[in-house]
Design a protein around this motif. Structure first.
Motif, PDB file in Angstrom:
ATOM      1  N   HIS A  36      17.045  16.938 -47.880  1.00 39.99           N
ATOM      2  CA  HIS A  36      17.337  15.958 -48.646  1.00 39.99           C
ATOM      3  C   HIS A  36      18.066  14.814 -48.417  1.00 39.99           C
ATOM      4  O   HIS A  36      18.863  13.132 -48.814  1.00 39.99           O
TER       5      HIS A  36
ATOM      6  N   THR B 208      21.507  13.844 -46.054  1.00 39.41           N
ATOM      7  CA  THR B 208      22.559  12.978 -44.899  1.00 39.41           C
ATOM      8  C   THR B 208      23.122  14.332 -44.116  1.00 39.41           C
ATOM      9  O   THR B 208      24.725  13.999 -44.485  1.00 39.41           O
TER      10      THR B 208
ATOM     11  N   GLU C 158      25.440   9.084 -48.219  1.00 42.63           N
ATOM     12  CA  GLU C 158      24.300   7.983 -48.013  1.00 42.63           C
ATOM     13  C   GLU C 158      23.161   8.733 -48.742  1.00 42.63           C
ATOM     14  O   GLU C 158      22.285   9.619 -48.016  1.00 42.63           O
TER      15      GLU C 158
ATOM     16  N   GLN D 121      19.568   8.617 -48.982  1.00 42.44           N
ATOM     17  CA  GLN D 121      17.692   8.620 -48.517  1.00 42.44           C
ATOM     18  C   GLN D 121      17.291   7.644 -49.628  1.00 42.44           C
ATOM     19  O   GLN D 121      16.258   7.446 -48.925  1.00 42.44           O
TER      20      GLN D 121
ATOM     21  N   ASN E  75      21.379  15.694 -53.444  1.00 41.75           N
ATOM     22  CA  ASN E  75      21.338  14.301 -51.942  1.00 41.75           C
ATOM     23  C   ASN E  75      22.285  14.572 -50.838  1.00 41.75           C
ATOM     24  O   ASN E  75      22.434  13.338 -50.351  1.00 41.75           O
TER      25      ASN E  75
END
Length: 323
Positions: free
Chosen positions: A35, A37, A65, A67, A191
């Motif tokens: 999950h 980037t 970034e 998500q 993330n």
């Protein structure tokens, strides 16, 4: 001769076994960062760690970034703004909402009449609202022009192709001393956002500035982009097989788990780096409390590299200039 042939055969079978084990770890990493980037990786690379050990690392290049949410806000624009218009600030282990009332009360909060981040006539908060002003105010030696400002840098100040590459050992290489997290950061979150070291609060406050984090514990600088100085409920972890959620991987290769266990209690046997060893879990870290300004206090093993250059060969024994 037979013994030599037998030894050679055992070595030949051991190498593929090790390769398979490493590839299994890469597949686990792919799943863990699914999950994030991810621009490239995770892939296996050779690396030199902070203590000079040469070993195998995984390399992953990401855009910072998240998500699941949009970063911000950070600075309120008026002393009448509610908490929803600003982020958070940390003091003595506590998390404080940076709303209009917080800004107008800073002289009392810090017992220093020099604080004046807003226009007394209009109530407007002085905010760094350009890339140039954010870079002048967000550096360690704050430009005097931006004393008494609320400092924020926006994600859109980053180039569209900006990435960070993390090179982290597959197997932690322990040391006999605690290692600082200043240059490498603490680790990489699930993330794809950097888990940074402590924010330089003393330098920030010395210029009578506030550089808030958003409610998720992150803010932006124009070298590493969006990054965390605190772990809050925004960061959803994965089931790492222990009684807490796995939220990231430290720059030394050890796992980082949530501050609290799933039952809401905090471990009471952590060492000075926020880590401990448990039955079935080995050594691992727990993130510091949101108000602590220390996701990790230090690292127990040799660190890998974090770089804006995806082609850089990782030699963490050489002190980097950035980030």
């Amino acid at each position: 001769m037979r013994r030599i042939l037998a030894l050679s055969a055992s070595l030949l079978t051991a190498v593929p076994a090790m390769a398979n084990t490493n590839q299994d770890k890469v597949h686990e990493l792919e799943h863990f960062f699914e999950h994030a980037t991810v621009i490239s990786g995770p892939s296996l690379v050779g690396c030199t760690l902070s203590g000079g050990t040469e070993t195998t690392c995984f390399s992953i290049t990401v855009k910072s970034e998240p998500q699941s949410y949009t970063p911000g806000p950070w600075c309120p624009t008026s002393i009448t703004d509610a908490a929803v218009k600003g982020g958070i600030w940390l003091k003595e282990g506590q998390v404080h909402d940076v709303d209009g009332g917080f800004v107008s009360n800073l002289s009392t909060f810090y017992d220093d009449d020099t604080w004046q981040l807003y226009d007394k006539d209009t109530g407007s908060v002085r905010v760094t609202d350009t890339q140039a002003s954010c870079e002048a105010a967000a550096r360690p030696d704050v430009d005097p022009e931006f004393n008494n400002y609320c400092v924020q840098c926006l994600p859109e100040y980053m180039p569209d192709d900006a990435t960070m590459t993390y090179v982290i050992p597959l197997e932690p290489q322990d040391t006999k001393r605690s290692n600082p997290v200043r240059f490498s950061g603490s680790g990489l979150a699930i993330n794809g956002v950097r888990l940074d070291g402590p924010a330089p609060v003393d330098a920030i406050l010395a210029a009578h500035t506030i550089a808030p984090f958003d409610d998720c514990g992150g803010h932006v600088n124009t070298h590493v982009g969006y990054h965390y100085h605190a772990v809050t409920d925004c960061l959803e972890g994965a089931d790492g097989g222990l009684d807490a959620l796995k939220i990231g991987i430290a720059m030394d290769g050890y796992d980082i788990f949530s501050h609290l266990r799933k039952d809401g209690t905090a471990p009471d046997d952590l060492d000075d780096c926020n880590g401990h060893a448990t039955d079935g879990g080995g050594y691992h870290y727990h993130a510091g409390s949101a108000g602590s300004n220390a996701i990790l206090n230090c690292l127990r093993a040799e660190a890998g590299c974090a770089s804006e250059d995806p082609d850089r060969i990782c030699d963490a024994s050489v002190r980097p200039s950035r980030p």
